[in-house]
Scaffold this active site. Structure first.
Site, PDB file in Angstrom:
ATOM      1  N   HIS A  99       0.771   5.342   1.354  1.00 19.26           N
ATOM      2  CA  HIS A  99       0.273   6.175   2.287  1.00 19.26           C
ATOM      3  C   HIS A  99       0.625   7.343   2.235  1.00 19.26           C
ATOM      4  CE1 HIS A  99      -2.412   7.169   5.655  1.00 19.26           C
ATOM      5  NE2 HIS A  99      -1.513   7.739   6.233  1.00 19.26           N
TER       6      HIS A  99
ATOM      7  N   SER B 169       4.820   7.035   2.161  1.00 18.42           N
ATOM      8  CA  SER B 169       5.284   5.653   2.674  1.00 18.42           C
ATOM      9  C   SER B 169       4.669   4.510   1.824  1.00 18.42           C
ATOM     10  CB  SER B 169       5.098   5.359   4.374  1.00 18.42           C
ATOM     11  OG  SER B 169       5.524   6.485   5.082  1.00 18.42           O
TER      12      SER B 169
ATOM     13  N   ASP C 186      -3.018   1.039   7.732  1.00 18.36           N
ATOM     14  CA  ASP C 186      -1.769   1.666   7.436  1.00 18.36           C
ATOM     15  C   ASP C 186      -0.595   1.269   8.601  1.00 18.36           C
ATOM     16  OD1 ASP C 186      -3.240   3.079   5.636  1.00 18.36           O
ATOM     17  OD2 ASP C 186      -4.029   4.860   7.088  1.00 18.36           O
TER      18      ASP C 186
ATOM     19  N   ASN D 120       0.845  -1.026   0.057  1.00 12.51           N
ATOM     20  CA  ASN D 120      -0.046  -0.032  -0.130  1.00 12.51           C
ATOM     21  C   ASN D 120       0.861   1.351  -0.043  1.00 12.51           C
ATOM     22  OD1 ASN D 120      -2.526   1.634   0.215  1.00 12.51           O
ATOM     23  ND2 ASN D 120      -1.843   2.030   2.597  1.00 12.51           N
TER      24      ASN D 120
HETATM   25  C1  GAR Z   1      -2.817   8.813  -2.945  1.00 10.28           C
HETATM   26  O1  GAR Z   1      -2.343  10.150  -2.171  1.00 10.28           O
HETATM   27  C2  GAR Z   1      -2.709   7.684  -1.828  1.00 10.28           C
HETATM   28  O2  GAR Z   1      -1.432   7.812  -0.901  1.00 10.28           O
HETATM   29  C3  GAR Z   1      -3.712   7.710  -0.874  1.00 10.28           C
HETATM   30  O3  GAR Z   1      -4.642   8.077  -1.542  1.00 10.28           O
HETATM   31  C4  GAR Z   1      -4.388   8.955  -2.731  1.00 10.28           C
HETATM   32  C5  GAR Z   1      -4.789   8.295  -4.088  1.00 10.28           C
HETATM   33  O4  GAR Z   1      -4.500   9.012  -5.313  1.00 10.28           O
HETATM   34  N1  GAR Z   1      -3.888   6.625  -0.083  1.00 10.28           N
HETATM   35  C6  GAR Z   1      -4.387   6.458   1.092  1.00 10.28           C
HETATM   36  O5  GAR Z   1      -4.697   7.635   1.713  1.00 10.28           O
HETATM   37  C7  GAR Z   1      -4.517   5.185   1.717  1.00 10.28           C
HETATM   38  N2  GAR Z   1      -4.485   5.138   3.012  1.00 10.28           N
HETATM   39  P1  GAR Z   1      -4.544   8.374  -6.767  1.00 10.28           P
HETATM   40  O6  GAR Z   1      -5.766   7.761  -6.948  1.00 10.28           O
HETATM   41  O7  GAR Z   1      -4.329   9.439  -7.702  1.00 10.28           O
HETATM   42  O8  GAR Z   1      -3.518   7.175  -6.879  1.00 10.28           O
END
Ligand code: GAR
Length: 217
Positions: free
Chosen positions: A107, A134, A143, A105
């Site tokens: 985060h 991360s 997470d 994942n």
């Molecule tokens: C990203 O910033 C990712 O790190 C976050 O959601 C966004 C997705 O963007 N993920 C989380 O918060 C998971 N806990 P994307 O759809 O453009 O890749």
């Protein structure tokens, strides 16, 4: 032999896009699967000839039945690695256990700081001077899980949530493809519950990862 990668998204899919655009030698992006039919990233995947599927969480009575359907859709593609890229669902322990060692994942924080939502706003509120992203192995706790790589960015005095998010996202797009590359090259190992990146030679370790924004290309 190519390694099959299945990417799970819930929305925009820019991290998925970054991985696809990286055209990693030895990686076959076998499928992009979303839990929402309107996930914008599905369009990009379709346009790039990648198999897509939707497993809509709203169609399932509980997490267990949703996760079972999701695992079935994923396993059709015999994945070596399952990549959560903005996949905003809490997964059951059973699902996570099924993919032990091959579920990662990303985060948007320097874990273990700021798990959960609204990480950029919380970073600003707390006054930290460094923030970032991360990539970690997924465990049953949200997470959590062994961290594989992190990238840090400075928090500037004039940052707002948007500017900070954009700076972190640029780093996400750098470190997530990098992580997938390491997996494809069998360079990520778990030792005593901690992730290590080896230099690819048997028994060798001690690879140092460029961690900061200043080290970016
Ligand atoms: C990203 O910033 C990712 O790190 C976050 O959601 C966004 C997705 O963007 N993920 C989380 O918060 C998971 N806990 P994307 O759809 O453009 O890749």
């Amino acid at each position: 032999m190519n390694k099959n990668i299945v990417i799970l998204i819930s929305g925009r899919g820019s991290n998925m896009e970054a991985i696809v655009r990286s055209a990693i030698p030895g990686a076959h992006i076998a499928a992009v699967i979303a839990n929402r039919p309107d996930a914008a990233g599905l369009d990009f995947a379709n346009r790039h000839g990648i198999a897509t599927a939707v497993v809509d969480h709203k169609a399932y009575a509980n997490r267990e039945t949703f996760d079972a359907a999701l695992a079935e859709a994923i396993d059709t593609h015999a994945p070596h690695l399952v990549v959560l890229a903005g996949f905003m669902r809490v997964l059951t322990a059973r699902f996570v256990a099924h993919y032990t060692g091959r579920l990662i994942n990303i985060h948007p924080s320097l874990l273990p700081a700021f798990p959960g939502l609204h990480t950029h706003a919380r970073a600003l509120e707390s006054g930290v001077k460094l923030h970032g992203a991360s990539v970690h192995f997924v465990t049953a706790d949200l997470d959590c899980g062994p961290i594989i790589i992190q990238a840090a960015v400075p928090v500037r005095d004039d940052d707002d949530e948007q500017s900070l998010a954009a700076r972190v996202l640029a780093q996400e797009h750098r470190i997530y493809p990098q992580t997938v590359r390491w997996f494809v090259d069998d360079r990520v190992v778990l030792v005593d519950g901690r992730a290590r990146v080896t230099n690819g030679q048997s028994g060798a370790e001690g690879w140092t990862v460029p961690l900061t924004e200043a080290d970016s290309p």
